[in-house]
Design a protein around this motif. Structure first.
Motif, PDB file in Angstrom:
ATOM      1  N   GLN A  24       0.809  -1.214   0.000  1.00 44.28           N
ATOM      2  CA  GLN A  24       0.000   0.000   0.000  1.00 44.28           C
ATOM      3  C   GLN A  24       0.845   1.267   0.000  1.00 44.28           C
ATOM      4  OE1 GLN A  24      -2.656  -0.816   3.324  1.00 44.28           O
ATOM      5  NE2 GLN A  24      -4.371  -1.249   1.940  1.00 44.28           N
ATOM      6  N   GLU A  25       2.131   1.110   0.244  1.00 44.64           N
ATOM      7  CA  GLU A  25       3.050   2.247   0.146  1.00 44.64           C
ATOM      8  C   GLU A  25       3.172   2.744  -1.293  1.00 44.64           C
ATOM      9  OE1 GLU A  25       4.844   3.835   2.478  1.00 44.64           O
ATOM     10  OE2 GLU A  25       4.292   2.635   4.219  1.00 44.64           O
ATOM     11  N   VAL A  26       2.914   1.853  -2.268  1.00 43.54           N
ATOM     12  CA  VAL A  26       3.113   2.232  -3.671  1.00 43.54           C
ATOM     13  C   VAL A  26       1.939   1.869  -4.579  1.00 43.54           C
ATOM     14  CG1 VAL A  26       5.646   2.141  -3.561  1.00 43.54           C
ATOM     15  CG2 VAL A  26       4.358   0.055  -4.078  1.00 43.54           C
ATOM     16  N   CYS A  27       0.951   1.178  -4.054  1.00 47.82           N
ATOM     17  CA  CYS A  27      -0.177   0.708  -4.882  1.00 47.82           C
ATOM     18  C   CYS A  27      -1.487   1.365  -4.447  1.00 47.82           C
ATOM     19  CB  CYS A  27      -0.324  -0.810  -4.783  1.00 47.82           C
ATOM     20  SG  CYS A  27       1.115  -1.733  -5.368  1.00 47.82           S
ATOM     21  N   ASP A  28      -2.320   1.732  -5.417  1.00 47.64           N
ATOM     22  CA  ASP A  28      -3.621   2.313  -5.086  1.00 47.64           C
ATOM     23  C   ASP A  28      -4.736   1.262  -5.126  1.00 47.64           C
ATOM     24  OD1 ASP A  28      -3.523   2.115  -7.919  1.00 47.64           O
ATOM     25  OD2 ASP A  28      -5.144   3.579  -8.086  1.00 47.64           O
ATOM     26  N   GLU A  29      -4.391   0.020  -5.493  1.00 46.77           N
ATOM     27  CA  GLU A  29      -5.347  -1.081  -5.455  1.00 46.77           C
ATOM     28  C   GLU A  29      -4.617  -2.349  -5.027  1.00 46.77           C
ATOM     29  OE1 GLU A  29      -8.799  -2.950  -8.313  1.00 46.77           O
ATOM     30  OE2 GLU A  29      -6.777  -2.813  -9.173  1.00 46.77           O
ATOM     31  N   VAL A  30      -5.277  -3.104  -4.158  1.00 43.78           N
ATOM     32  CA  VAL A  30      -4.727  -4.398  -3.729  1.00 43.78           C
ATOM     33  C   VAL A  30      -5.749  -5.472  -4.072  1.00 43.78           C
ATOM     34  CG1 VAL A  30      -3.934  -5.801  -1.804  1.00 43.78           C
ATOM     35  CG2 VAL A  30      -3.417  -3.353  -1.845  1.00 43.78           C
ATOM     36  N   LEU A  31      -5.325  -6.428  -4.888  1.00 38.82           N
ATOM     37  CA  LEU A  31      -6.176  -7.529  -5.317  1.00 38.82           C
ATOM     38  C   LEU A  31      -5.652  -8.818  -4.699  1.00 38.82           C
ATOM     39  CD1 LEU A  31      -8.398  -8.723  -7.195  1.00 38.82           C
ATOM     40  CD2 LEU A  31      -6.633  -8.856  -8.980  1.00 38.82           C
ATOM     41  N   VAL A  32      -6.486  -9.503  -3.946  1.00 43.59           N
ATOM     42  CA  VAL A  32      -6.120 -10.777  -3.334  1.00 43.59           C
ATOM     43  C   VAL A  32      -6.893 -11.895  -4.035  1.00 43.59           C
ATOM     44  CG1 VAL A  32      -6.233 -12.184  -1.248  1.00 43.59           C
ATOM     45  CG2 VAL A  32      -5.560  -9.780  -1.102  1.00 43.59           C
ATOM     46  N   VAL A  33      -6.162 -12.782  -4.693  1.00 44.56           N
ATOM     47  CA  VAL A  33      -6.764 -13.956  -5.330  1.00 44.56           C
ATOM     48  C   VAL A  33      -6.568 -15.114  -4.358  1.00 44.56           C
ATOM     49  CG1 VAL A  33      -6.766 -15.488  -7.315  1.00 44.56           C
ATOM     50  CG2 VAL A  33      -6.232 -13.058  -7.618  1.00 44.56           C
ATOM     51  N   ASP A  34      -7.639 -15.490  -3.692  1.00 44.33           N
ATOM     52  CA  ASP A  34      -7.555 -16.454  -2.604  1.00 44.33           C
ATOM     53  C   ASP A  34      -8.008 -17.846  -3.039  1.00 44.33           C
ATOM     54  OD1 ASP A  34      -7.248 -16.878   0.416  1.00 44.33           O
ATOM     55  OD2 ASP A  34      -9.241 -17.694  -0.017  1.00 44.33           O
ATOM     56  N   SER A  35      -7.202 -18.831  -2.673  1.00 42.37           N
ATOM     57  CA  SER A  35      -7.475 -20.223  -3.068  1.00 42.37           C
ATOM     58  C   SER A  35      -8.348 -20.925  -2.026  1.00 42.37           C
ATOM     59  CB  SER A  35      -6.165 -20.981  -3.267  1.00 42.37           C
ATOM     60  OG  SER A  35      -5.341 -20.346  -4.215  1.00 42.37           O
ATOM     61  N   LEU A  36      -9.483 -20.309  -1.705  1.00 46.19           N
ATOM     62  CA  LEU A  36     -10.480 -20.896  -0.806  1.00 46.19           C
ATOM     63  C   LEU A  36      -9.915 -21.144   0.592  1.00 46.19           C
ATOM     64  CD1 LEU A  36     -12.082 -23.466  -3.286  1.00 46.19           C
ATOM     65  CD2 LEU A  36     -12.505 -21.010  -3.077  1.00 46.19           C
ATOM     66  N   SER A  37      -9.329 -20.100   1.176  1.00 46.61           N
ATOM     67  CA  SER A  37      -8.772 -20.207   2.527  1.00 46.61           C
ATOM     68  C   SER A  37      -9.855 -20.553   3.545  1.00 46.61           C
ATOM     69  CB  SER A  37      -8.106 -18.885   2.924  1.00 46.61           C
ATOM     70  OG  SER A  37      -6.944 -18.642   2.171  1.00 46.61           O
ATOM     71  N   SER A  38      -9.450 -21.301   4.574  1.00 50.20           N
ATOM     72  CA  SER A  38     -10.373 -21.660   5.644  1.00 50.20           C
ATOM     73  C   SER A  38     -10.096 -20.871   6.922  1.00 50.20           C
ATOM     74  CB  SER A  38     -10.271 -23.161   5.936  1.00 50.20           C
ATOM     75  OG  SER A  38      -8.940 -23.519   6.290  1.00 50.20           O
ATOM     76  N   ASP A  39      -9.093 -19.995   6.890  1.00 49.11           N
ATOM     77  CA  ASP A  39      -8.779 -19.169   8.060  1.00 49.11           C
ATOM     78  C   ASP A  39      -9.297 -17.744   7.847  1.00 49.11           C
ATOM     79  OD1 ASP A  39      -7.017 -18.063   6.255  1.00 49.11           O
ATOM     80  OD2 ASP A  39      -5.202 -18.589   7.352  1.00 49.11           O
ATOM     81  N   LYS A  40      -8.694 -16.754   8.496  1.00 46.54           N
ATOM     82  CA  LYS A  40      -9.173 -15.373   8.442  1.00 46.54           C
ATOM     83  C   LYS A  40      -8.459 -14.515   7.385  1.00 46.54           C
ATOM     84  CE  LYS A  40     -10.640 -15.267  13.291  1.00 46.54           C
ATOM     85  NZ  LYS A  40     -10.492 -14.588  14.611  1.00 46.54           N
ATOM     86  N   THR A  41      -7.815 -15.159   6.428  1.00 45.55           N
ATOM     87  CA  THR A  41      -7.079 -14.417   5.398  1.00 45.55           C
ATOM     88  C   THR A  41      -7.955 -13.371   4.710  1.00 45.55           C
ATOM     89  OG1 THR A  41      -5.577 -16.266   4.939  1.00 45.55           O
ATOM     90  CG2 THR A  41      -5.792 -14.599   3.240  1.00 45.55           C
TER      91      THR A  41
END
Length: 246
Positions: A24-41
């Motif tokens: 976030q220091e250099v990006c105005d968008e953060v995209l998380v492609v999650d592989s069906l996590s079962s925790d709090k990711t």
């Protein structure tokens, strides 16, 4: 900065906050492609303003390539959950003129750690991570993939890679990579001879200890060299086993 960070995750609740705050220091968008996590990711990522996309794991390259068309920006910073931008990388990216640059992509040197130990054997381990996805992108081959770009600028900047908590963690993770590497090679039509485990195992040990100087890097150099040699040996041993069971 008009950059989208692309992070692939699977049960990364211990890492996701730190990596998002880093980009976030250099990006105005953060995209998380999650592989069906079962925790709090996903919950943590969403609370930090990230855009979440759930996608069953396709493989390293395919998973990273999957996220690129979903980014709102042409420039993508691809980073793994166990990685962080070093301060020099943040500064280098801020100083780039991405609208007028002649380059299609930028590479970083990577510092990899096992616990608190910097593994000199693996440095500088250059990786292309900042790229214009309208001009290039990740290969979709199985296993660990790379950005396929021709016009690349090497930055004097670093990505920090906290790959393993300790050597026990490294050994457990290596088992997964050995199995996957053997299976992918076998499915790709490659076959092993009875000498291959010995030749590749000894070759990996010689390369790590002698050609890369691991013998002079203390106990960490020897540990990594031996584990690397074991990985190479067992990959071909597993391929032989698959061939025998055809």
């Amino acid at each position: 900065m008009k950059i989208t960070a692309n992070i692939i995750t699977l049960n990364e609740e211990k890492n996701i906050e730190a990596v998002i705050k880093s980009v976030q220091e250099v990006c105005d968008e953060v995209l998380v492609v999650d592989s069906l996590s079962s925790d709090k990711t996903c919950e943590i990522a969403k609370s930090l303003g990230a855009k979440i996309v759930r996608q069953e794991y396709l493989g390293d390259g395919k998973q990273k390539a999957f996220g690129a068309p979903l980014a709102k920006n042409e420039w993508i910073l691809s980073i793994d959950a166990d990685e962080r931008l070093d301060s020099d990388a943040i500064e280098a990216i801020k100083n780039l003129d991405l609208e007028n640059t002649p380059y299609d992509a930028f590479s970083f040197a990577r510092k990899t750690y096992v616990g608190k130990a910097l593994i000199k054997l693996w440095y500088p381990d250059r990786v292309v991570r900042l790229y214009n996805h309208s001009k290039c992108g990740y290969t979709t081959a199985g296993g660990h993939a790379r950005v396929d770009a021709k016009n690349v600028k090497d930055l004097d900047a670093h990505i920090l890679h906290y790959s393993y908590d300790d050597y026990s963690h490294m050994i457990k993770t290596t088992h997964k990579f050995i199995t996957r590497g053997a299976r992918l090679a076998y499915e790709d039509g490659k076959r092993a001879s009875s000498l291959d485990p010995f030749l590749h195992g000894l070759g990996a040990l010689f390369k790590a200890l002698v050609l890369k100087g691991g013998a002079f890097h203390g106990i960490d150099g020897w540990n990594v060299a031996v584990i690397s040699a074991f990985s190479s040996y067992m990959k071909y041993a597993l391929m032989l086993e698959m061939q025998e069971n055809e």
